[in-house]
Write an enzyme that holds these catalytic residues in place. Structure first.
Site, PDB file in Angstrom:
ATOM      1  N   SER A  87       0.828  -1.199   0.000  1.00  0.00           N
ATOM      2  CA  SER A  87       0.000   0.000   0.000  1.00  0.00           C
ATOM      3  C   SER A  87       0.871   1.262   0.000  1.00  0.00           C
ATOM      4  O   SER A  87       1.645   1.474  -0.931  1.00  0.00           O
ATOM      5  CB  SER A  87      -0.957  -0.039   1.192  1.00  0.00           C
ATOM      6  OG  SER A  87      -1.937   0.951   1.079  1.00  0.00           O
ATOM      7  N   ASP A 135     -10.011  -4.590  -4.483  1.00  0.00           N
ATOM      8  CA  ASP A 135      -9.417  -3.644  -3.536  1.00  0.00           C
ATOM      9  C   ASP A 135     -10.320  -2.418  -3.441  1.00  0.00           C
ATOM     10  O   ASP A 135     -10.477  -1.675  -4.407  1.00  0.00           O
ATOM     11  CB  ASP A 135      -8.017  -3.240  -4.017  1.00  0.00           C
ATOM     12  CG  ASP A 135      -7.248  -2.413  -2.999  1.00  0.00           C
ATOM     13  OD1 ASP A 135      -7.896  -1.753  -2.154  1.00  0.00           O
ATOM     14  OD2 ASP A 135      -6.007  -2.423  -3.048  1.00  0.00           O
ATOM     15  N   HIS A 167      -7.656  -5.459  -0.427  1.00  0.00           N
ATOM     16  CA  HIS A 167      -6.542  -4.527  -0.287  1.00  0.00           C
ATOM     17  C   HIS A 167      -5.369  -5.113   0.503  1.00  0.00           C
ATOM     18  O   HIS A 167      -4.212  -4.967   0.108  1.00  0.00           O
ATOM     19  CB  HIS A 167      -7.002  -3.227   0.382  1.00  0.00           C
ATOM     20  CG  HIS A 167      -5.910  -2.224   0.568  1.00  0.00           C
ATOM     21  ND1 HIS A 167      -5.309  -1.585  -0.500  1.00  0.00           N
ATOM     22  CD2 HIS A 167      -5.273  -1.769   1.681  1.00  0.00           C
ATOM     23  CE1 HIS A 167      -4.375  -0.768  -0.059  1.00  0.00           C
ATOM     24  NE2 HIS A 167      -4.325  -0.870   1.259  1.00  0.00           N
TER      25      HIS A 167
END
Length: 306
Positions: A153, A250, A280
């Site tokens: 991320s 996601d 995610h």
């Protein structure tokens, strides 16, 4: 530039799930010398989580918060894990990668950014620039030789910034749900009245399924500083092999962000791996095996090049 979407892992019309393909590849035999010098095949048993995990340590910096880290010594290339926003080095992916690196005898480093996890500092004072400096410091001080950076991320954004700053040390990248520029670009897509309200309050509250609170907050100061580190408006001067793994489901960082990164990278060796049911966090068992296999493949590539 040759950007490839890995159809052998996933394509929208495939009858076989990516997970099944990855499982078949991941448990392939790894060559290892036995005590009498013969060569046999073994599974990566360490990946199953039976080993004792590394000890937490701290490193000091002049006039800066101490950073907490866990390090495994081993051969090159080493692997460095960069966690996401408001995350830490003790997540499932980070721990699984340590077990994998131990099983192959490769060096591994994971750590908490300042203000996160076990590191000193105040989370609210964190910025993309400050956390980038944390990564560069750890890479310079604790990571010996060539490294494969693995960023999750926001860690994927920091991974790219680090690779630009330390090209001589960064030999490959693996982005997981890469959030390059995402805080900035997502905020700018909000209706103007919402942005005005956030600016008046000084914070932006973002809904998420990635933590127990169901949301996280981003300060306006954080967003303004983050604009100085955006990289998607021009070619990204990274030339090492890059693998970008992203889930199509996601709900925090859309998968097309990874596609945008791939389009702008100067590297001739870029693969985008899309997981049809991936979320995610990419922390399901088969997600982690996919990540591990991808890193294993890069280790083989880098070792062969040497």
């Amino acid at each position: 530039m040759a950007t490839r979407i890995f159809s052998r892992y996933f394509c929208s019309g495939s009858k076989n799930s990516m997970a099944a393909v990855v499982l078949g590849h991941f448990w392939r035999g790894l060559l290892q010398k036995s005590s009498n010098g013969a060569v046999g095949t073994v599974r990566t048993k360490g990946f199953q989580g039976h080993r004792q995990k590394s000890t937490i340590q701290y490193i000091s910096r002049p006039d800066q918060p101490k950073l907490a880290y866990r390090k495994v010594k081993g051969k090159s290339p080493g692997v460095v894990f960069l966690p996401g926003y408001a995350s830490n080095m003790n997540g499932q992916k980070a721990e699984a990668l340590e077990e994998f690196c131990k099983s192959l005898g490769h060096a591994y480093l994971r750590f908490d950014y300042s203000g996160n996890g076990a590191s000193e500092g105040v989370f609210a004072e964190g910025t993309i620039g400050r956390w980038k400096k944390d990564v560069l410091f750890m890479l310079d001080e604790l990571a010996e030789g060539p490294q494969i950076l693995v960023g999750s991320s926001m860690g994927g954004w920091l991974m790219l910034l680090t690779a630009i700053a330390r090209p001589e040390k960064t030999k490959a990248l693996v982005g997981i749900s890469t959030a390059a520029d995402y805080f900035v670009t997502a905020f700018k897509t909000l209706p103007i009245e919402v942005r005005k309200e956030c600016e008046d309050e000084g914070v932006w509250t973002v809904p998420t399924k990635s933590n127990g609170e169901g949301m996280y907050t981003v300060s306006m100061d954080f967003l303004r500083e983050a604009e100085n580190h955006c990289i998607l408006q021009s070619p990204i001067p990274i030339t090492c092999p890059v693998r970008l793994i992203h889930g199509l489901k996601d709900e925090d960082v859309p998968w097309h962000i990874s596609m945008q990164v791939a389009e702008r990278l100067l590297s001739p060796d870029v693969d985008v791996i899309l997981r049809r049911h991936g979320q995610h966090r990419m922390a399901e068992k088969d997600d982690i095996k996919l990540i591990v296999y991808t890193i294993d493949d890069l280790i083989d590539k880098l070792t062969t090049l040497v």
